[in-house]
Design a protein around this motif. Structure first.
Motif, PDB file in Angstrom:
ATOM      1  N   GLU A 233       3.123 -35.687 -52.732  1.00  0.00           N
ATOM      2  CA  GLU A 233       2.787 -35.916 -51.341  1.00  0.00           C
ATOM      3  C   GLU A 233       1.757 -37.028 -51.165  1.00  0.00           C
ATOM      4  OE1 GLU A 233       4.337 -34.396 -48.826  1.00  0.00           O
ATOM      5  OE2 GLU A 233       5.574 -33.436 -50.342  1.00  0.00           O
ATOM      6  N   SER A 234       1.375 -37.678 -52.258  1.00  0.00           N
ATOM      7  CA  SER A 234       0.389 -38.746 -52.176  1.00  0.00           C
ATOM      8  C   SER A 234       0.967 -39.969 -51.486  1.00  0.00           C
ATOM      9  CB  SER A 234      -0.088 -39.114 -53.582  1.00  0.00           C
ATOM     10  OG  SER A 234      -0.911 -40.264 -53.530  1.00  0.00           O
ATOM     11  N   ILE A 235       0.104 -40.707 -50.826  1.00  0.00           N
ATOM     12  CA  ILE A 235       0.534 -41.930 -50.149  1.00  0.00           C
ATOM     13  C   ILE A 235       0.621 -43.097 -51.125  1.00  0.00           C
ATOM     14  CG2 ILE A 235      -1.782 -42.760 -49.550  1.00  0.00           C
ATOM     15  CD1 ILE A 235      -0.702 -43.594 -46.846  1.00  0.00           C
ATOM     16  N   GLU A 236       0.042 -42.949 -52.286  1.00  0.00           N
ATOM     17  CA  GLU A 236       0.001 -44.032 -53.259  1.00  0.00           C
ATOM     18  C   GLU A 236       1.404 -44.418 -53.732  1.00  0.00           C
ATOM     19  OE1 GLU A 236      -2.602 -42.968 -56.419  1.00  0.00           O
ATOM     20  OE2 GLU A 236      -4.271 -42.482 -55.085  1.00  0.00           O
ATOM     21  N   GLY A 237       1.593 -45.717 -53.959  1.00  0.00           N
ATOM     22  CA  GLY A 237       2.876 -46.204 -54.441  1.00  0.00           C
ATOM     23  C   GLY A 237       3.502 -47.223 -53.510  1.00  0.00           C
ATOM     24  N   LEU A 238       4.733 -47.597 -53.810  1.00  0.00           N
ATOM     25  CA  LEU A 238       5.477 -48.602 -53.048  1.00  0.00           C
ATOM     26  C   LEU A 238       6.371 -47.922 -52.017  1.00  0.00           C
ATOM     27  CD1 LEU A 238       6.455 -51.546 -52.616  1.00  0.00           C
ATOM     28  CD2 LEU A 238       8.141 -51.127 -54.422  1.00  0.00           C
ATOM     29  N   TRP A 239       6.298 -48.405 -50.769  1.00  0.00           N
ATOM     30  CA  TRP A 239       7.095 -47.846 -49.674  1.00  0.00           C
ATOM     31  C   TRP A 239       7.866 -48.962 -48.975  1.00  0.00           C
ATOM     32  CZ3 TRP A 239       6.958 -42.534 -48.670  1.00  0.00           C
ATOM     33  CH2 TRP A 239       5.940 -41.823 -49.317  1.00  0.00           C
ATOM     34  N   ILE A 240       9.113 -48.679 -48.652  1.00  0.00           N
ATOM     35  CA  ILE A 240       9.964 -49.626 -47.920  1.00  0.00           C
ATOM     36  C   ILE A 240      10.101 -49.150 -46.479  1.00  0.00           C
ATOM     37  CG2 ILE A 240      12.188 -50.796 -47.844  1.00  0.00           C
ATOM     38  CD1 ILE A 240      10.564 -51.287 -50.390  1.00  0.00           C
ATOM     39  N   VAL A 241       9.913 -50.054 -45.536  1.00  0.00           N
ATOM     40  CA  VAL A 241      10.085 -49.715 -44.122  1.00  0.00           C
ATOM     41  C   VAL A 241      11.575 -49.637 -43.809  1.00  0.00           C
ATOM     42  CG1 VAL A 241       9.684 -50.459 -41.751  1.00  0.00           C
ATOM     43  CG2 VAL A 241       7.892 -50.772 -43.469  1.00  0.00           C
TER      44      VAL A 241
ATOM     45  N   GLN B  18       3.122 -47.787 -25.456  1.00  0.00           N
ATOM     46  CA  GLN B  18       4.400 -47.233 -25.877  1.00  0.00           C
ATOM     47  C   GLN B  18       4.272 -46.565 -27.240  1.00  0.00           C
ATOM     48  OE1 GLN B  18       8.091 -49.507 -24.854  1.00  0.00           O
ATOM     49  NE2 GLN B  18       6.687 -51.249 -24.729  1.00  0.00           N
ATOM     50  N   PRO B  19       5.043 -45.498 -27.462  1.00  0.00           N
ATOM     51  CA  PRO B  19       4.996 -44.836 -28.763  1.00  0.00           C
ATOM     52  C   PRO B  19       5.640 -45.696 -29.848  1.00  0.00           C
ATOM     53  CG  PRO B  19       6.720 -43.877 -27.393  1.00  0.00           C
ATOM     54  CD  PRO B  19       5.963 -44.831 -26.518  1.00  0.00           C
ATOM     55  N   LEU B  20       4.943 -45.841 -30.966  1.00  0.00           N
ATOM     56  CA  LEU B  20       5.434 -46.599 -32.106  1.00  0.00           C
ATOM     57  C   LEU B  20       5.679 -45.641 -33.258  1.00  0.00           C
ATOM     58  CD1 LEU B  20       5.962 -49.382 -33.493  1.00  0.00           C
ATOM     59  CD2 LEU B  20       3.577 -49.310 -34.248  1.00  0.00           C
ATOM     60  N   ARG B  21       6.878 -45.713 -33.830  1.00  0.00           N
ATOM     61  CA  ARG B  21       7.241 -44.860 -34.962  1.00  0.00           C
ATOM     62  C   ARG B  21       7.746 -45.741 -36.107  1.00  0.00           C
ATOM     63  NH1 ARG B  21       8.534 -39.465 -34.263  1.00  0.00           N
ATOM     64  NH2 ARG B  21      10.344 -39.710 -35.630  1.00  0.00           N
ATOM     65  N   VAL B  22       7.182 -45.536 -37.285  1.00  0.00           N
ATOM     66  CA  VAL B  22       7.563 -46.298 -38.465  1.00  0.00           C
ATOM     67  C   VAL B  22       8.005 -45.316 -39.548  1.00  0.00           C
ATOM     68  CG1 VAL B  22       6.858 -47.993 -40.189  1.00  0.00           C
ATOM     69  CG2 VAL B  22       5.846 -48.064 -37.903  1.00  0.00           C
ATOM     70  N   LYS B  23       9.254 -45.440 -39.975  1.00  0.00           N
ATOM     71  CA  LYS B  23       9.780 -44.578 -41.030  1.00  0.00           C
ATOM     72  C   LYS B  23       9.831 -45.367 -42.332  1.00  0.00           C
ATOM     73  CE  LYS B  23      13.763 -41.717 -42.337  1.00  0.00           C
ATOM     74  NZ  LYS B  23      15.131 -41.267 -41.940  1.00  0.00           N
ATOM     75  N   LEU B  24       9.255 -44.793 -43.393  1.00  0.00           N
ATOM     76  CA  LEU B  24       9.208 -45.459 -44.690  1.00  0.00           C
ATOM     77  C   LEU B  24       9.820 -44.570 -45.764  1.00  0.00           C
ATOM     78  CD1 LEU B  24       6.128 -45.739 -43.194  1.00  0.00           C
ATOM     79  CD2 LEU B  24       6.031 -47.614 -44.829  1.00  0.00           C
TER      80      LEU B  24
ATOM     81  N   PHE C 238      -2.890 -44.738 -37.613  1.00  0.00           N
ATOM     82  CA  PHE C 238      -1.586 -44.075 -37.625  1.00  0.00           C
ATOM     83  C   PHE C 238      -1.747 -42.598 -37.963  1.00  0.00           C
ATOM     84  CE2 PHE C 238      -0.136 -48.451 -38.518  1.00  0.00           C
ATOM     85  CZ  PHE C 238       0.905 -48.552 -37.617  1.00  0.00           C
ATOM     86  N   LYS C 239      -0.989 -41.768 -37.283  1.00  0.00           N
ATOM     87  CA  LYS C 239      -0.861 -40.369 -37.674  1.00  0.00           C
ATOM     88  C   LYS C 239       0.249 -40.307 -38.709  1.00  0.00           C
ATOM     89  CE  LYS C 239      -2.088 -36.028 -36.905  1.00  0.00           C
ATOM     90  NZ  LYS C 239      -3.493 -35.554 -36.965  1.00  0.00           N
ATOM     91  N   VAL C 240      -0.052 -39.783 -39.900  1.00  0.00           N
ATOM     92  CA  VAL C 240       0.864 -39.848 -41.028  1.00  0.00           C
ATOM     93  C   VAL C 240       1.384 -38.471 -41.406  1.00  0.00           C
ATOM     94  CG1 VAL C 240       1.067 -40.427 -43.471  1.00  0.00           C
ATOM     95  CG2 VAL C 240      -0.219 -41.920 -41.958  1.00  0.00           C
ATOM     96  N   SER C 241       2.674 -38.403 -41.685  1.00  0.00           N
ATOM     97  CA  SER C 241       3.278 -37.189 -42.240  1.00  0.00           C
ATOM     98  C   SER C 241       4.181 -37.605 -43.391  1.00  0.00           C
ATOM     99  CB  SER C 241       4.078 -36.433 -41.175  1.00  0.00           C
ATOM    100  OG  SER C 241       5.116 -37.234 -40.649  1.00  0.00           O
ATOM    101  N   ILE C 242       4.095 -36.861 -44.500  1.00  0.00           N
ATOM    102  CA  ILE C 242       4.881 -37.165 -45.695  1.00  0.00           C
ATOM    103  C   ILE C 242       5.747 -35.961 -46.040  1.00  0.00           C
ATOM    104  CG2 ILE C 242       4.805 -37.822 -48.127  1.00  0.00           C
ATOM    105  CD1 ILE C 242       2.082 -39.036 -47.654  1.00  0.00           C
ATOM    106  N   ASN C 243       7.025 -36.229 -46.263  1.00  0.00           N
ATOM    107  CA  ASN C 243       7.963 -35.185 -46.661  1.00  0.00           C
ATOM    108  C   ASN C 243       8.752 -35.689 -47.867  1.00  0.00           C
ATOM    109  OD1 ASN C 243       9.643 -32.979 -46.845  1.00  0.00           O
ATOM    110  ND2 ASN C 243      10.895 -33.534 -45.068  1.00  0.00           N
ATOM    111  N   GLY C 244       8.257 -35.361 -49.052  1.00  0.00           N
ATOM    112  CA  GLY C 244       8.929 -35.824 -50.264  1.00  0.00           C
ATOM    113  C   GLY C 244       8.849 -37.323 -50.389  1.00  0.00           C
ATOM    114  N   ASN C 245       9.984 -38.005 -50.396  1.00  0.00           N
ATOM    115  CA  ASN C 245      10.041 -39.457 -50.548  1.00  0.00           C
ATOM    116  C   ASN C 245      10.100 -40.194 -49.214  1.00  0.00           C
ATOM    117  OD1 ASN C 245       9.977 -39.496 -53.387  1.00  0.00           O
ATOM    118  ND2 ASN C 245      12.167 -39.061 -53.486  1.00  0.00           N
ATOM    119  N   GLU C 246       9.849 -39.481 -48.129  1.00  0.00           N
ATOM    120  CA  GLU C 246       9.849 -40.098 -46.808  1.00  0.00           C
ATOM    121  C   GLU C 246       8.482 -39.965 -46.158  1.00  0.00           C
ATOM    122  OE1 GLU C 246      12.985 -38.436 -44.498  1.00  0.00           O
ATOM    123  OE2 GLU C 246      14.560 -39.548 -45.550  1.00  0.00           O
ATOM    124  N   MET C 247       8.114 -40.973 -45.395  1.00  0.00           N
ATOM    125  CA  MET C 247       6.840 -40.961 -44.699  1.00  0.00           C
ATOM    126  C   MET C 247       7.042 -41.483 -43.285  1.00  0.00           C
ATOM    127  SD  MET C 247       3.116 -42.552 -45.837  1.00  0.00           S
ATOM    128  CE  MET C 247       3.768 -44.128 -46.373  1.00  0.00           C
TER     129      MET C 247
END
Length: 236
Positions: free
Chosen positions: A23-31, A112-118, A94-103
């Motif tokens: 559940e760590s945020i560390e690592g490489l994430w693709i938008v 306006q609401p902004l949502r970024v899925k990684l 940003f308010k962050v939520s992590i679920n496995g390999n998705e953030m």
């Protein structure tokens, strides 16, 4: 009994450690998706990497363009990102939520609401600007337009060289044209900006499939296409 307790304790420590790492945020994430209000504004090949020393970097495709630091508040899961070489972010974290390999990142920008899925990744994504780099030989040409003749074939002299530093070179029967090019960050479009006044800048739709590059001139009343095949040495 004591041995069993020790073994179980080690098991739970290992299990909790794995969960924490997962559940760590560390690592490489693709938008994967960006939406602002009811509009989708996903950039091509955007990525960000969070390092364990609280530094971060981000870019598009193989190109890193931002770097700085990050901080995640464990109490409210709010993420603050600072780009050392960029502009100050005046928006709320940003308010962050992590679920496995998705953030998911969420906040409000410009009302306006902004949502970024990684999504986690092991490799950087590639974009058209990366895939287009290299040497291309003209295979066919349709319609009147800048660069190259209308007809082409095995004996045609026509090359397009897209260099890593965003410069291009075009070689034709009429001579050589040099300039710079830009690939759009959201759409499959390339802009060719020749040096001098002989040719004007032009915008082309860009498509690459199995080492075949197809350019279609935009903002034209007629169909103008140029098709190229990747080669690995300059024609003699």
């Amino acid at each position: 009994m004591m041995r069993k307790i020790i073994v179980m304790s080690l098991f739970f420590v290992t299990f909790l450690s794995q969960c924490e790492k997962k559940e760590s945020i560390e690592g490489l994430w693709i938008v994967k998706n960006v939406s602002m209000g009811d509009q989708e504004v996903t950039p091509n090949g955007r990525w960000t990497r969070f390092n364990s020393d609280q530094t971060q970097e981000s870019g598009n495709g193989w190109y890193r363009h931002s770097y700085g630091s990050w901080e995640l508040n464990p109490e409210n899961s709010e993420l603050s990102i600072v780009n050392t070489n960029g502009l100050k972010d005046s928006n709320a974290p940003f308010k962050v939520s992590i679920n496995g390999n998705e953030m998911m990142w969420e906040r409000t920008e410009e009302g306006q609401p902004l949502r970024v899925k990684l999504e986690r990744s092991k490799e950087l994504p590639s974009i058209l600007a990366d895939e287009g780099m290299g040497l291309w030989k003209l295979e066919s040409a349709q319609g009147d337009g800048s660069f190259f003749e209308k007809s082409a074939g095995e004996d045609a002299i026509g090359i397009l060289f897209l260099k890593w530093d965003r410069r291009f070179m075009i070689g034709t029967q009429k001579g050589r044209v040099d300039g710079v090019y830009n690939v759009h960050g959201h759409k499959p479009e390339i802009e060719l900006i020749p040096y001098g006044e002989q040719y004007k800048r032009s915008f082309w739709n860009m498509e690459i499939r199995e080492n075949v590059l197809t350019l279609k001139l935009l903002n034209s009343d007629s169909t103008v296409t140029r098709t190229f095949k990747r080669i690995y040495e300059f024609p003699q």
